[in-house]
Design a protein around this motif. Structure first.
Motif, PDB file in Angstrom:
ATOM      1  N   ILE A  90       0.840  -1.201   0.000  1.00  0.00           N
ATOM      2  CA  ILE A  90       0.000   0.000   0.000  1.00  0.00           C
ATOM      3  C   ILE A  90       0.879   1.255   0.000  1.00  0.00           C
ATOM      4  O   ILE A  90       0.672   2.179  -0.786  1.00  0.00           O
ATOM      5  CB  ILE A  90      -0.943  -0.009   1.228  1.00  0.00           C
ATOM      6  CG1 ILE A  90      -1.930  -1.163   1.094  1.00  0.00           C
ATOM      7  CG2 ILE A  90      -1.657   1.322   1.378  1.00  0.00           C
ATOM      8  CD1 ILE A  90      -2.808  -1.372   2.303  1.00  0.00           C
ATOM      9  N   MET A  91       1.909   1.236   0.854  1.00  0.00           N
ATOM     10  CA  MET A  91       2.777   2.406   0.959  1.00  0.00           C
ATOM     11  C   MET A  91       3.462   2.696  -0.382  1.00  0.00           C
ATOM     12  O   MET A  91       3.477   3.843  -0.844  1.00  0.00           O
ATOM     13  CB  MET A  91       3.819   2.149   2.061  1.00  0.00           C
ATOM     14  CG  MET A  91       4.532   3.371   2.586  1.00  0.00           C
ATOM     15  SD  MET A  91       5.875   3.898   1.557  1.00  0.00           S
ATOM     16  CE  MET A  91       7.076   2.601   1.840  1.00  0.00           C
ATOM     17  N   MET A  92       4.012   1.650  -1.026  1.00  0.00           N
ATOM     18  CA  MET A  92       4.710   1.858  -2.299  1.00  0.00           C
ATOM     19  C   MET A  92       3.755   2.372  -3.365  1.00  0.00           C
ATOM     20  O   MET A  92       4.099   3.232  -4.175  1.00  0.00           O
ATOM     21  CB  MET A  92       5.354   0.547  -2.775  1.00  0.00           C
ATOM     22  CG  MET A  92       6.635   0.159  -2.069  1.00  0.00           C
ATOM     23  SD  MET A  92       7.854   1.456  -2.007  1.00  0.00           S
ATOM     24  CE  MET A  92       8.412   1.485  -3.686  1.00  0.00           C
ATOM     25  N   THR A  93       2.520   1.818  -3.377  1.00  0.00           N
ATOM     26  CA  THR A  93       1.553   2.248  -4.384  1.00  0.00           C
ATOM     27  C   THR A  93       1.216   3.726  -4.206  1.00  0.00           C
ATOM     28  O   THR A  93       1.167   4.489  -5.176  1.00  0.00           O
ATOM     29  CB  THR A  93       0.279   1.392  -4.285  1.00  0.00           C
ATOM     30  OG1 THR A  93       0.641   0.031  -4.353  1.00  0.00           O
ATOM     31  CG2 THR A  93      -0.679   1.723  -5.401  1.00  0.00           C
ATOM     32  N   VAL A  94       0.995   4.122  -2.943  1.00  0.00           N
ATOM     33  CA  VAL A  94       0.681   5.534  -2.687  1.00  0.00           C
ATOM     34  C   VAL A  94       1.855   6.419  -3.085  1.00  0.00           C
ATOM     35  O   VAL A  94       1.680   7.470  -3.716  1.00  0.00           O
ATOM     36  CB  VAL A  94       0.326   5.734  -1.195  1.00  0.00           C
ATOM     37  CG1 VAL A  94       0.142   7.213  -0.892  1.00  0.00           C
ATOM     38  CG2 VAL A  94      -0.933   4.973  -0.836  1.00  0.00           C
TER      39      VAL A  94
ATOM     40  N   SER B 263       2.016   6.696  -6.850  1.00  0.00           N
ATOM     41  CA  SER B 263       0.946   7.502  -7.431  1.00  0.00           C
ATOM     42  C   SER B 263       1.106   8.974  -7.047  1.00  0.00           C
ATOM     43  O   SER B 263       0.766   9.861  -7.829  1.00  0.00           O
ATOM     44  CB  SER B 263      -0.427   6.978  -7.008  1.00  0.00           C
ATOM     45  OG  SER B 263      -0.709   7.370  -5.700  1.00  0.00           O
ATOM     46  N   LEU B 264       1.662   9.219  -5.863  1.00  0.00           N
ATOM     47  CA  LEU B 264       1.932  10.617  -5.488  1.00  0.00           C
ATOM     48  C   LEU B 264       2.960  11.223  -6.439  1.00  0.00           C
ATOM     49  O   LEU B 264       2.782  12.338  -6.941  1.00  0.00           O
ATOM     50  CB  LEU B 264       2.437  10.683  -4.041  1.00  0.00           C
ATOM     51  CG  LEU B 264       2.816  12.082  -3.539  1.00  0.00           C
ATOM     52  CD1 LEU B 264       1.602  12.994  -3.503  1.00  0.00           C
ATOM     53  CD2 LEU B 264       3.459  12.033  -2.164  1.00  0.00           C
ATOM     54  N   LEU B 265       4.030  10.454  -6.687  1.00  0.00           N
ATOM     55  CA  LEU B 265       5.070  10.958  -7.584  1.00  0.00           C
ATOM     56  C   LEU B 265       4.517  11.177  -8.980  1.00  0.00           C
ATOM     57  O   LEU B 265       4.844  12.166  -9.648  1.00  0.00           O
ATOM     58  CB  LEU B 265       6.260   9.980  -7.626  1.00  0.00           C
ATOM     59  CG  LEU B 265       7.011   9.805  -6.305  1.00  0.00           C
ATOM     60  CD1 LEU B 265       8.085   8.749  -6.440  1.00  0.00           C
ATOM     61  CD2 LEU B 265       7.627  11.123  -5.868  1.00  0.00           C
TER      62      LEU B 265
END
Lengths: 340, 326
Positions: A272-276, A279-281
């Motif tokens: 979840i952390m990596m996906t967020v 997507s933020l980047l």
């Protein structure tokens, strides 16, 4: 218990922090639609992360770099068999998962019986599976689109929660139980932590390792099958983006390449952390170049953090990159501190 | 078994076939023999001067990068950032003003500096910060790739003709690519006979014993990375001289090819066993297999499969050989 929850909670905290930063920089980033979309993407990464968690836990420098090939195989074989019809979706799923499991078992036999290093064995098998898939498609020219049912499972939501996230939650719950509460899970982590001790206490170490790789292959194929539903059709390279990212989330989630730990809650939180983060980047219009650099730095940061928490750098240096021989693994406990 | 197998220490009483077996080169050499015969069968002028030198020019970058990986593997580490490093060096070279900096030599000097920097970063992270090389170099690989993309988002730029012509030319009647490989291998042979090289092998063979014997582990591993990245630099220059332009994705395929070549060449991923010569043989096998696939007119859909099969076959050989040795 607290110790086991610290990392997942911290990772979820980081994810929430990233979401808040995104919301401040770009209002709308925290909207329900956005968040559920990110969970959808995280679900796939999370399933691939589960593959790595299992094989890393099995020890002996466990890794499965064939998850991409197995996923592509699962997607393409599944789509070919279901031919876009709802009725054939279940048999296609079974066939895809079975094919992935078979690939995994071949990996496991090579690694556990023939003692090929996992990195090399799974890479080699991946190139054969990829090659075979390309060959098969070029001869048969099968159907490649997902059935409406599979599209609904992979892409749609029911009651505001994406179906694929429900699938992931169920799989994740089973995985946490299997890896940390079931007898098989104990055997798996015991094998990874100290194969010799596990063998002497009556575990079928070879069989457990083969099963771990088989499970990883089956899960990868399942993920590829579900991805086909999410994307709408199967294609070459479907699973490739997940090969190394799955290793990354497993490592960030707390799996250690030395084996013996299977912290799936942490790995799921890491997904979840990596996906967020990604997507933020992306939302900040940081191009691929910047994303790659930040990705690498984050991974290095987590590795360094892990090392610092374990202390004694010198002891660590003494126990690096080992061959999967039982005796060597047995003596590679992190505390072989010696002067000199 | 003993600390420094793979090096012909006891050359007096050992029969040649026994030495071959101990070196782990047997399966690789056998495969080389097979692919060379296939090449000869498919391409009658295989041994003609132009065909040979063309092949060597094509294989040189792969050989250098595979040998680099072998040096790192010998020290019981791994580097998954070699391919991205090749791309980065290539992009830096292609984006420099080719006529300033003292011409091609200046460009090459910058390439060497970049390579040393990348090798030092990897070496420091692995040896001094104690990060697992597999994941740490995967992370730095992402960073190198990101930097290459920053310098050159699309393929472009130019490499000066002087570098291209120099690479295609001959020196003292010997093709330059062959000369580069020969010099690189001679340097390793020299290193392996001296303290630094012995230490790399000793550290890879048994880190605990090496530490007890007073070998500085961290410095030795850093050295292995630096030596390897000098070879990577040579490989990057060679491939730049062939493509004559920059491409941020140029090196991607080399990372995994180098690991495969190392395995085919009988270099143990457990460290300390095997020689860079094995990696050279492995690289030749991989290159010649591609040749065979090309000349046999095998359709592109078979290529992946055949390549994968060759690697799996090599693994099978290695396993059987290992069983007999054990």
């Amino acid at each position: 218990m607290n110790k086991h929850l610290a990392r997942p909670l911290a990772l979820i905290g980081v994810a929430i922090l990233l979401l808040l930063v995104g919301q401040i920089l770009m209002p709308g980033f925290l909207s329900l639609g956005q968040v559920s979309n990110q969970l959808k993407i995280a679900a796939f990464l999370g399933i691939f992360g589960l593959c790595q968690t299992i094989v890393i836990a099995a020890g002996g420098q466990g890794l499965d770099l064939s998850v991409g090939a197995s996923a592509t195989l699962g997607g393409i074989l599944g789509a070919a068999l279901m031919q876009g019809s709802n009725g054939l979706t279940a048999p296609a799923l079974l066939a895809a998962v079975a094919a992935g499991g078979l690939v995994g078992i071949v990996n496991g036999v090579g690694i556990a019986l023939m003692r090929v290093p996992p990195l090399v064995a799974t890479l080699a098998i991946a190139s054969v599976v990829d090659g075979g898939t390309i060959l098969g498609v070029s001869i048969v020219h099968p159907a490649n689109s997902a059935s409406p049912l599979l599209v609904a499972i992979g892409g749609w939501a029911s009651g505001g929660v994406p179906n694929i996230v429900i699938v992931w939650a169920v799989l994740g719950a089973i995985a946490v139980w299997l890896l940390s509460a079931s007898a098989w899970g104990k055997r798996l982590t015991a094998t990874g932590a100290n194969p010799l001790a596990a063998l002497l206490s009556g575990n079928h170490v070879t069989g457990i390792r083969i099963a771990a790789y088989g499970l990883s292959g089956a899960l990868a194929a399942l993920a590829g099958f579900l991805l086909t539903g999410y994307v709408g059709q199967a294609f070459f390279g479907l699973g490739d983006p997940y090969i190394l990212t799955s290793v990354v989330v497993a490592v960030i989630g707390g799996a250690t390449l030395a084996g013996g730990r299977a912290p799936y809650a942490g790995v799921a939180a890491a997904a979840i952390m990596m996906t967020v983060l990604v997507s933020l980047l992306t939302a900040l219009a940081i191009g691929e170049a910047g994303r790659q650099i930040i990705f690498g730095l984050v991974l290095l940061g987590f590795l360094a953090l892990d090392r610092m928490m374990k202390g004694s750098l010198r002891a660590v240096i003494l126990s690096r990159f080992r061959t999967p021989t039982p005796i060597a693994a047995a003596s590679s406990a992190p505390d072989t501190s010696r002067g000199g | 078994m003993s600390a420094v197998t793979g090096q012909p220490r006891t050359r007096l009483a050992v029969a040649p076939w026994q030495a071959l077996r101990r070196s782990g080169l047997g399966p690789g050499l056998l495969m080389l023999l097979v692919v060379v015969s296939l090449n000869i069968a498919l391409q009658p002028d295989f041994f003609s001067g132009s065909s040979l030198s063309g092949n060597i020019a094509t294989f040189a970058p792969t050989i250098l990068i595979c040998v680099a990986q072998a040096v790192i593997v010998l020290s019981r580490e791994l580097d998954l950032s070699l391919g991205a490093g090749v791309s980065l060096i290539n992009c830096v070279m292609a984006s420099l003003p080719q006529d300033k900096l003292g011409g091609p030599l200046g460009v090459i000097a910058v390439a060497v500096l970049v390579a040393l920097l990348l090798g030092a970063v990897n070496g420091l992270l692995v040896a001094y910060a104690g990060l697992p090389s597999l994941v740490a170099t995967f992370a730095t690989g992402a960073i190198w790739f990101g930097l290459a993309l920053t310098i050159m988002p699309q393929p472009g730029g130019v490499i000066s003709d002087a570098i291209g012509d120099g690479y295609a030319g001959t020196l003292l009647g010997i093709p330059v690519p062959l000369l580069i490989i020969a010099v690189a291998m001679a340097c390793w042979a020299l290193l392996a006979r001296h303290r630094a090289g012995r230490r790399i092998i000793a550290v890879g063979s048994n880190p605990e014993a090496a530490a007890v014997a007073g070998i500085p582990l961290r410095r030795t591993k850093l050295l292995a990375y630096l030596v390897a990245w000098m070879l990577v630099c040579l490989g990057a220059i060679a491939i730049s001289a062939q493509t004559m332009s920059g491409d941020p994705r140029l090196g991607q395929s080399y990372t995994l090819a180098s690991v495969a070549a190392v395995v085919i060449g009988g270099v143990s991923l457990g460290g300390g066993r095997g020689t860079p010569w094995g990696a050279l043989i492995g690289a030749l096998v991989l290159g010649l297999v591609t040749n065979v696939i090309y000349f046999a007119g095998i359709s592109s859909s078979w290529q992946e499969f055949v390549k994968g099969f060759v690697i799996v076959a090599a693994l099978g050989f290695m396993v059987l050989e290992g069983r007999r040795r054990a």
